[in-house]
Motif scaffolding. Structure first.
Motif, PDB file in Angstrom:
ATOM      1  N   ILE A 136     -30.682 -36.350  37.246  1.00 33.23           N
ATOM      2  CA  ILE A 136     -29.462 -36.609  36.545  1.00 33.23           C
ATOM      3  C   ILE A 136     -29.099 -35.382  35.413  1.00 33.23           C
ATOM      4  N   MET A 137     -30.242 -35.159  34.612  1.00 33.61           N
ATOM      5  CA  MET A 137     -30.267 -33.828  33.731  1.00 33.61           C
ATOM      6  C   MET A 137     -29.592 -32.712  34.597  1.00 33.61           C
ATOM      7  N   LEU A 138     -30.133 -32.240  35.497  1.00 37.55           N
ATOM      8  CA  LEU A 138     -29.823 -31.156  36.509  1.00 37.55           C
ATOM      9  C   LEU A 138     -28.381 -31.224  36.905  1.00 37.55           C
ATOM     10  N   GLU A 139     -27.996 -32.269  37.346  1.00 34.09           N
ATOM     11  CA  GLU A 139     -26.642 -32.590  37.932  1.00 34.09           C
ATOM     12  C   GLU A 139     -25.614 -32.542  36.709  1.00 34.09           C
ATOM     13  N   LEU A 140     -25.732 -33.152  35.916  1.00 34.59           N
ATOM     14  CA  LEU A 140     -24.892 -32.957  34.671  1.00 34.59           C
ATOM     15  C   LEU A 140     -24.794 -31.343  34.193  1.00 34.59           C
ATOM     16  N   HIS A 141     -25.873 -30.769  34.291  1.00 32.22           N
ATOM     17  CA  HIS A 141     -25.921 -29.378  33.579  1.00 32.22           C
ATOM     18  C   HIS A 141     -25.006 -28.466  34.625  1.00 32.22           C
ATOM     19  N   TYR A 142     -25.540 -28.482  36.085  1.00 32.43           N
ATOM     20  CA  TYR A 142     -25.102 -27.552  37.166  1.00 32.43           C
ATOM     21  C   TYR A 142     -23.550 -28.242  37.764  1.00 32.43           C
ATOM     22  N   TRP A 143     -23.355 -29.364  37.867  1.00 29.61           N
ATOM     23  CA  TRP A 143     -22.389 -29.815  38.470  1.00 29.61           C
ATOM     24  C   TRP A 143     -21.171 -30.164  37.532  1.00 29.61           C
ATOM     25  N   GLU A 144     -21.289 -30.839  36.236  1.00 32.45           N
ATOM     26  CA  GLU A 144     -20.404 -31.327  35.562  1.00 32.45           C
ATOM     27  C   GLU A 144     -20.195 -30.274  34.237  1.00 32.45           C
ATOM     28  N   ARG A 145     -21.183 -29.174  34.326  1.00 34.35           N
ATOM     29  CA  ARG A 145     -21.184 -28.166  33.313  1.00 34.35           C
ATOM     30  C   ARG A 145     -21.282 -28.705  31.725  1.00 34.35           C
ATOM     31  N   MET A 146     -22.269 -29.661  31.835  1.00 34.70           N
ATOM     32  CA  MET A 146     -22.355 -30.266  30.318  1.00 34.70           C
ATOM     33  C   MET A 146     -23.449 -29.433  29.720  1.00 34.70           C
ATOM     34  N   ALA A 147     -22.935 -29.328  28.223  1.00 36.68           N
ATOM     35  CA  ALA A 147     -23.764 -28.589  27.451  1.00 36.68           C
ATOM     36  C   ALA A 147     -25.183 -29.479  27.033  1.00 36.68           C
ATOM     37  N   ILE A 148     -26.256 -28.543  26.947  1.00 37.22           N
ATOM     38  CA  ILE A 148     -27.470 -29.259  26.630  1.00 37.22           C
ATOM     39  C   ILE A 148     -27.388 -30.327  25.474  1.00 37.22           C
ATOM     40  N   ALA A 149     -26.597 -30.162  24.530  1.00 36.38           N
ATOM     41  CA  ALA A 149     -26.511 -31.085  23.296  1.00 36.38           C
ATOM     42  C   ALA A 149     -25.855 -32.422  23.730  1.00 36.38           C
ATOM     43  N   ASP A 150     -24.922 -32.387  24.665  1.00 37.98           N
ATOM     44  CA  ASP A 150     -24.358 -33.614  25.240  1.00 37.98           C
ATOM     45  C   ASP A 150     -25.159 -34.362  26.060  1.00 37.98           C
ATOM     46  N   ILE A 151     -25.850 -33.617  26.793  1.00 38.08           N
ATOM     47  CA  ILE A 151     -27.069 -34.010  27.843  1.00 38.08           C
ATOM     48  C   ILE A 151     -27.997 -34.874  26.851  1.00 38.08           C
ATOM     49  N   ALA A 152     -28.265 -34.239  25.714  1.00 40.95           N
ATOM     50  CA  ALA A 152     -29.090 -35.087  24.835  1.00 40.95           C
ATOM     51  C   ALA A 152     -28.574 -36.408  24.286  1.00 40.95           C
ATOM     52  N   VAL A 153     -27.228 -36.478  24.195  1.00 48.78           N
ATOM     53  CA  VAL A 153     -26.438 -37.630  23.685  1.00 48.78           C
ATOM     54  C   VAL A 153     -26.643 -38.626  24.919  1.00 48.78           C
ATOM     55  N   VAL A 154     -26.401 -37.988  26.190  1.00 50.70           N
ATOM     56  CA  VAL A 154     -26.435 -39.167  27.128  1.00 50.70           C
ATOM     57  C   VAL A 154     -27.856 -39.885  27.498  1.00 50.70           C
ATOM     58  N   PHE A 155     -29.017 -39.279  26.978  1.00 52.01           N
ATOM     59  CA  PHE A 155     -30.079 -39.737  27.209  1.00 52.01           C
ATOM     60  C   PHE A 155     -30.643 -40.390  26.046  1.00 52.01           C
ATOM     61  N   ASP A 156     -30.184 -40.021  24.910  1.00 53.54           N
ATOM     62  CA  ASP A 156     -30.529 -40.553  23.426  1.00 53.54           C
ATOM     63  C   ASP A 156     -31.875 -39.722  23.163  1.00 53.54           C
ATOM     64  N   MET A 157     -31.918 -38.447  23.454  1.00 47.90           N
ATOM     65  CA  MET A 157     -33.199 -37.919  23.072  1.00 47.90           C
ATOM     66  C   MET A 157     -32.734 -36.362  22.266  1.00 47.90           C
ATOM     67  N   LYS A 158     -33.810 -35.787  21.793  1.00 48.69           N
ATOM     68  CA  LYS A 158     -33.604 -34.739  21.012  1.00 48.69           C
ATOM     69  C   LYS A 158     -33.443 -33.400  22.056  1.00 48.69           C
ATOM     70  N   VAL A 159     -32.513 -32.558  21.412  1.00 47.66           N
ATOM     71  CA  VAL A 159     -32.216 -31.383  22.284  1.00 47.66           C
ATOM     72  C   VAL A 159     -33.547 -30.544  22.792  1.00 47.66           C
ATOM     73  N   ASN A 160     -34.469 -30.358  21.895  1.00 44.92           N
ATOM     74  CA  ASN A 160     -35.526 -29.681  22.327  1.00 44.92           C
ATOM     75  C   ASN A 160     -36.495 -30.469  23.651  1.00 44.92           C
ATOM     76  N   THR A 161     -36.223 -31.873  23.554  1.00 44.64           N
ATOM     77  CA  THR A 161     -37.001 -32.599  24.380  1.00 44.64           C
ATOM     78  C   THR A 161     -36.259 -32.394  25.863  1.00 44.64           C
ATOM     79  N   VAL A 162     -34.769 -32.425  25.681  1.00 42.26           N
ATOM     80  CA  VAL A 162     -34.046 -32.323  27.186  1.00 42.26           C
ATOM     81  C   VAL A 162     -34.375 -31.062  27.567  1.00 42.26           C
ATOM     82  N   LYS A 163     -34.560 -29.853  26.863  1.00 42.90           N
ATOM     83  CA  LYS A 163     -34.664 -28.534  27.161  1.00 42.90           C
ATOM     84  C   LYS A 163     -36.080 -28.644  27.988  1.00 42.90           C
ATOM     85  N   ALA A 164     -37.044 -29.033  27.250  1.00 42.38           N
ATOM     86  CA  ALA A 164     -38.298 -28.809  27.935  1.00 42.38           C
ATOM     87  C   ALA A 164     -38.225 -29.755  29.346  1.00 42.38           C
TER      88      ALA A 164
END
Length: 208
Positions: A136-164
């Motif tokens: 889901i993380m990769l699809e949101l980033h590549y397909w939906e062009r979602m910013a990392i900060a927003d992906i972090a909101v989707v997963f209720d995680m810290k930005v650095n955790t999502v990046k890792a």
């Protein structure tokens, strides 16, 4: 003179103020993206989940406090609906873990990879071998062009955790593509144009 399209935030505020037309426009704007989110994970018979997502949006709209974008809030609901569906249809619910379980593990022989290009099929198949949350993380980033900060909101995680997690997911995706590719040429074609394939997949998976 053409008027610019209102932003999601403006439509959302109007909806909260009682403008049902604004709410309908907001739903129509994001309907295809939500439908696409479910389509290749579960196949074309996902109308109920799409409707459940927008019903969840309506029921929870007052909880939205702009920690992220409206799209992040919407996809957080979609993710929750997906995981609930998968958990409810899994034999061993207690062991279901979106951070570990893959769609390929739940359904080794999918019949709904509805794309024509071999490279697209390779990418989709490899994505299905990732843990569901990584997919889901990769699809949101590549397909939906979602910013990392927003992906972090989707997963209720810290930005650095999502990046890792996304760094690990990209490495794992490449490993799965290597294992699943029919030829070295197919692998290289998919590797060299990941963003391009993602855009084409986005187009191919659009609902008509």
């Amino acid at each position: 003179m053409d008027h610019p399209e209102p932003t999601d935030d403006l439509l959302l505020q109007a909806w909260r103020d009682g403008d049902k037309v604004a709410g309908q426009r907001l739903v129509e704007r994001h309907y295809q993206a939500v439908a696409r989110f479910f389509l290749h994970k579960l196949g074309p018979q996902t109308d109920d989940l799409v409707q459940a997502t927008f019903l969840g949006l309506i029921e929870g709209i007052e909880r939205f406090r702009s920690e992220g974008s409206f799209r992040a809030f919407l996809f957080a609901i979609a993710r929750n609906k997906l995981l609930k569906q998968l958990r409810n249809t899994t034999r061993d619910r207690a062991r279901f873990d979106a951070g570990e379980t893959s769609l390929a593990g739940l359904d080794p022989s999918p019949t709904h990879l509805l794309v024509a290009q071999a490279e697209s099929k390779l990418l989709l198949n490899a994505l299905r071998h990732l843990p569901i949350d990584s997919q889901i993380m990769l699809e949101l980033h590549y397909w939906e062009r979602m910013a990392i900060a927003d992906i972090a909101v989707v997963f209720d995680m810290k930005v650095n955790t999502v990046k890792a997690r996304m760094r690990r997911a990209r490495i794992a995706l490449d490993e799965h593509m290597q294992a699943l590719a029919a030829t070295p040429q197919e692998l290289e074609a998919t590797r060299s144009g990941l963003s391009g394939w993602a855009q084409r997949l986005r187009n191919e998976l659009e609902l008509r």
